[in-house]
Design an enzyme around this catalytic site. Structure first.
Site, mmCIF file in Angstrom:
data_model
loop_
_atom_site.group_PDB
_atom_site.id
_atom_site.type_symbol
_atom_site.label_atom_id
_atom_site.label_comp_id
_atom_site.label_asym_id
_atom_site.label_seq_id
_atom_site.Cartn_x
_atom_site.Cartn_y
_atom_site.Cartn_z
ATOM 1 N N GLY A 11 69.378 -68.602 12.855
ATOM 2 C CA GLY A 11 70.378 -68.536 13.920
ATOM 3 C C GLY A 11 69.813 -68.733 15.314
ATOM 4 O O GLY A 11 70.478 -69.284 16.195
ATOM 5 N N ASN A 12 68.540 -68.312 15.532
ATOM 6 C CA ASN A 12 67.957 -68.446 16.870
ATOM 7 C C ASN A 12 67.645 -69.887 17.234
ATOM 8 O O ASN A 12 67.295 -70.189 18.367
ATOM 9 C CB ASN A 12 66.697 -67.575 17.006
ATOM 10 C CG ASN A 12 65.606 -67.955 16.024
ATOM 11 O OD1 ASN A 12 65.811 -68.793 15.150
ATOM 12 N ND2 ASN A 12 64.455 -67.328 16.158
ATOM 13 N N LYS A 128 80.157 -58.687 3.293
ATOM 14 C CA LYS A 128 79.751 -59.488 4.460
ATOM 15 C C LYS A 128 80.736 -59.279 5.605
ATOM 16 O O LYS A 128 81.887 -59.710 5.536
ATOM 17 C CB LYS A 128 79.709 -60.965 4.069
ATOM 18 C CG LYS A 128 79.234 -61.891 5.179
ATOM 19 C CD LYS A 128 77.766 -61.739 5.447
ATOM 20 C CE LYS A 128 77.275 -62.770 6.448
ATOM 21 N NZ LYS A 128 75.858 -62.604 6.772
ATOM 22 N N LYS A 212 73.284 -68.860 3.901
ATOM 23 C CA LYS A 212 72.820 -70.229 4.173
ATOM 24 C C LYS A 212 71.482 -70.549 3.505
ATOM 25 O O LYS A 212 71.220 -71.693 3.160
ATOM 26 C CB LYS A 212 72.749 -70.488 5.673
ATOM 27 C CG LYS A 212 71.658 -69.755 6.414
ATOM 28 C CD LYS A 212 70.761 -70.713 7.177
ATOM 29 C CE LYS A 212 69.769 -69.993 8.048
ATOM 30 N NZ LYS A 212 69.042 -68.883 7.465
ATOM 31 N N LYS A 274 65.912 -64.528 1.948
ATOM 32 C CA LYS A 274 65.007 -65.668 2.167
ATOM 33 C C LYS A 274 63.951 -65.707 1.067
ATOM 34 O O LYS A 274 63.630 -66.770 0.522
ATOM 35 C CB LYS A 274 64.358 -65.566 3.553
ATOM 36 C CG LYS A 274 65.363 -65.579 4.698
ATOM 37 C CD LYS A 274 64.675 -65.447 6.042
ATOM 38 C CE LYS A 274 65.693 -65.186 7.147
ATOM 39 N NZ LYS A 274 66.785 -66.157 7.185
#
Length: 319
Positions: A11-12, A128, A212, A274
């Site tokens: 996101g960053n 979520k 994602k 991740k």
């Protein structure tokens, strides 16, 4: 033979605190400059990205304008809006970076539908959080009227929660692979993709959010990528993170990383998905590898000089 890499941006890479269009486009300009290293070295790339802050803002805008003549759009449609918006910004940023470096190459965005199983257990326990905060009274009223699920969020108010099912397939993966094989830089599965279920008649959008990193992992498998690169805010994965005995993982096998997961080293909702996506991709074929690192170290990591590298055959190298 050219290397084929799927890069999952954190996101960053898009938003660093300022939600204005200008600030987000400037963040993507910096991101695109970092990606040029891959393109210069003849690596075919597919770019996946998050959309959490952006789709959250779209949901707020939808709620603010909601009325009989201008009804709010559902979550799957808001996800499609964010894919188009971020893809447009990404295309412009990459075009500018390529022009600065004298590279002639095309870039395209695919609004991507990701197939999920309507019987996924995640639908039984939505977790979520999405959209704005509500008071308890507002949340209970909305639940009674719409059937949506709301939960209290860490003392900050009530938020709607939706399921986060695992991706089963990427509907557009053949199209995406055709673009990559033609040498086109491709942006796909934005925000994890638009979740859809398959019926006899159609693909039907569903209220859910796909992680994602799992979507990027599934796409990397389907386009037969050599490497999945998952970018995050740190250069490496750590065990005993933020403790006196913290250690950095440089190379690690799937089996070793699975054991570290069992030992509880990775935080759910942060590094754990991740790591799980990294394991899944590295497990899918013997020659595949996953790299977890920061945007600044991404190309160095592909050359084996940085990041945490996960493979079936690796053995743990810690620093």
């Amino acid at each position: 033979m050219k290397r084929k890499v799927v890069i999952a941006l954190g996101g960053n890479a898009i938003q660093t605190g300022d939600a204005s269009a200008e600030a987000q486009q400037e963040a993507l300009n910096r991101t695109a400059e970092q990606l040029v290293g891959f393109i210069k070295n003849d690596v075919e790339i597919v770019i996946a990205h998050g959309n959490g802050p952006q789709v959250g803002n779209i949901l707020l805008q939808q709620k603010a304008g909601d009325c009989e003549k201008n009804p709010a759009m559902p979550l799957d449609t808001c996800g499609a809006m964010s894919q188009g918006m971020i893809g447009y910004w990404m295309e412009n940023a990459i075009d500018k970076a390529l022009k600065r470096h004298g590279i002639e190459k095309d870039v395209a965005t695919i609004v991507t539908r990701v197939v999920v199983d309507q019987n996924d257990p995640a639908f039984e326990n939505p977790t979520k959080p999405i959209g704005p905060f509500y008071s308890e009274e507002e949340a209970k009223k909305a639940m009674a009227e719409s059937g949506a699920v709301f939960k209290e969020d860490a003392g900050r108010g009530w938020r709607r929660v939706v399921a986060s099912p695992k991706p089963v397939s990427i509907h557009e993966h053949h199209v995406i692979n055709s673009l990559v094989e033609a040498g086109i830089i491709t942006v796909a599965v934005g925000g994890g993709g638009i979740p859809v279920i398959e019926t006899e008649e159609e693909l039907q959008g569903i209220e859910a959010v796909i992680d994602k990193d799992f979507a990027a992992q599934k796409l990397a498998e389907l386009v037969d990528a050599d490497t999945l690169i998952i970018l995050t805010g740190v250069d490496n994965v750590y065990i005993n993170y933020n403790q006196p005995n913290q250690r950095k993982l440089e190379e690690v096998s799937v089996a070793e990383l699975e054991e570290m997961v069992k030992e509880g080293h990775f935080a759910p909702g942060s590094m754990l998905p991740k790591v799980e996506a990294a394991i899944n991709f590295a497990n899918s074929k013997p020659e595949r590898q996953t790299i977890i690192t920061s945007l600044d170290k991404a190309f160095e990591a592909l050359e084996g000089k940085a990041g945490t590298i996960v493979s079936k055959k690796g053995s743990a190298v810690l620093a």
